[in-house]
Design an enzyme around this catalytic site. Structure first.
Site, PDB file in Angstrom:
ATOM      1  N   ARG A 181       3.592   3.564   0.764  1.00 33.74           N
ATOM      2  CA  ARG A 181       3.892   4.985   1.027  1.00 33.74           C
ATOM      3  C   ARG A 181       3.677   5.321   2.502  1.00 33.74           C
ATOM      4  O   ARG A 181       4.439   6.090   3.086  1.00 33.74           O
ATOM      5  CB  ARG A 181       3.018   5.885   0.146  1.00 33.74           C
ATOM      6  N   ALA A 211       4.305   3.785  -9.721  1.00 35.66           N
ATOM      7  CA  ALA A 211       4.684   2.424  -9.330  1.00 35.66           C
ATOM      8  C   ALA A 211       4.736   1.522 -10.557  1.00 35.66           C
ATOM      9  O   ALA A 211       4.089   1.768 -11.576  1.00 35.66           O
ATOM     10  CB  ALA A 211       3.704   1.876  -8.311  1.00 35.66           C
ATOM     11  N   LEU A 226      -2.331   0.187  -8.685  1.00 36.90           N
ATOM     12  CA  LEU A 226      -0.944   0.615  -8.493  1.00 36.90           C
ATOM     13  C   LEU A 226      -0.868   2.108  -8.766  1.00 36.90           C
ATOM     14  O   LEU A 226      -1.505   2.618  -9.700  1.00 36.90           O
ATOM     15  CB  LEU A 226      -0.009  -0.122  -9.458  1.00 36.90           C
ATOM     16  N   ASP A 227      -0.068   2.837  -7.968  1.00 36.01           N
ATOM     17  CA  ASP A 227       0.131   4.265  -8.196  1.00 36.01           C
ATOM     18  C   ASP A 227       0.693   4.499  -9.598  1.00 36.01           C
ATOM     19  O   ASP A 227       1.377   3.627 -10.149  1.00 36.01           O
ATOM     20  CB  ASP A 227       1.114   4.840  -7.177  1.00 36.01           C
ATOM     21  N   PRO A 228       0.452   5.679 -10.178  1.00 34.95           N
ATOM     22  CA  PRO A 228       0.992   5.965 -11.522  1.00 34.95           C
ATOM     23  C   PRO A 228       2.503   5.770 -11.627  1.00 34.95           C
ATOM     24  O   PRO A 228       2.994   5.258 -12.633  1.00 34.95           O
ATOM     25  CB  PRO A 228       0.608   7.437 -11.737  1.00 34.95           C
TER      26      PRO A 228
END
Length: 298
Positions: free
Chosen positions: A172, A42, A38-40
């Site tokens: 994204r 997110a 997961l993105d930071p």
């Protein structure tokens, strides 16, 4: 210590690797990994694999994902989300009906170019590291499947979404491509993973709650896989990789019917809830080793 799984509701502002490090310290585990970055920024479900369960990462990463959040229209950024550097902006925003219609072209099997700040490797280096250095590079499009792309209006310039998609799909990129299709630009404003296969964020714990008492058996990753319990000596022999034990196991009454159906089966010691490994029934009805996790020494 043992092999197992934790479902974490990842907070914003911490990387997936950061969650892994915190879990490893809290549990003093020998190995910890995760299934699906997961993105930071997110939030949501992060499946954490502990000790031997890291071997099951490929199984844990299978299955569709469900994400929710918001998309900001009228902006293009270098990261395809609103945390990045703004490349252009527009106040000429489409009506919601137009946005909803445009989203339908991204439902089904589509070609998608990942964000340049993804963890995909380019020439052996992570794309996000190359992007931060200002390197020039392009990422190839890949086929992903979007099963649902549901939208609802939020405050001006923001659109709420719920997306069900195949593994490897980037929210994204969907936000960016939706904005491009509308001609105004778009970027993900928030991303939350609600579900990964059958695992739900509603069943996850907070990082502050991590403890061995809340670690689940790794069989939770394979809920539809049949399970057999074996006598302790036989289970130990299989765990040690003794091929003669395969023949002995195959003669057990609880396996006779299972040997008619190719696929994998879990095994554990009789009366013990900890899953030890996976066996495979071949097409010709033979029993084979598939995956052994074994136990972890204290």
């Amino acid at each position: 210590m043992r092999n197992g799984v934790l479902l974490i509701d990842k907070p914003a502002g911490v990387t997936s690797a950061g969650v892994v490090a915190r879990v490893k310290r809290a549990l003093k585990a020998s190995r910890v990994g995760h299934a699906g970055t997961l993105d930071p920024d997110a939030t949501g479900l992060l499946v954490i694999l502990i000790n031997g369960a890291t071997k099951v990462a490929s199984y844990a990463a299978d299955g569709d994902k469900i994400y929710s959040g918001t998309i900001k229209l009228g902006v293009r950024t270098d990261t395809d989300d609103t945390s990045g550097r703004v490349l252009s902006s527009s106040e000429d925003l489409p009506a919601f009906g137009e946005v909803e219609r445009a989203a339908q072209q991204f439902v089904g099997a589509i070609q998608q170019v990942p964000p340049k700040v993804s963890a995909i490797k380019v020439g052996g280096k992570r794309a996000h590291r190359l992007q931060r250095r200002g390197a020039e590079f392009e990422l190839e499009a890949r086929t992903v499947t979007v099963r649902r792309f549901l939208l609802s209006p939020a405050e001006e310039g923001l659109i709420r979404y719920e997306i069900e998609c195949s593994p490897g799909t980037y929210v994204r990129s969907l936000a960016r491509d939706l904005g491009e299709a509308l001609g105004c630009g778009g970027a993900a404003a928030s991303i939350r993973r609600e579900r990964s296969a059958h695992l739900k964020v509603a069943d996850a714990i907070q990082l502050e709650q991590v403890s061995w008492e809340l670690v689940r058996d790794w069989s939770v990753l394979l809920p539809e896989t049949p399970r057999i319990e074996l006598p302790a000596t036989l289970a130990a022999a299989l765990h040690n990789g003794q091929r003669t034990a395969l023949g002995e196991a195959a003669r057990l009454p609880q396996l006779s019917e299972r040997l008619k159906h190719p696929g994998i089966v879990m095994y554990s010691t009789l009366g013990d809830s900890e899953t030890l490994g996976l066996l495979r029934v071949s097409e010709d009805g033979k029993l084979q080793f598939e995956l052994n996790l074994g136990r972890v020494s204290p």
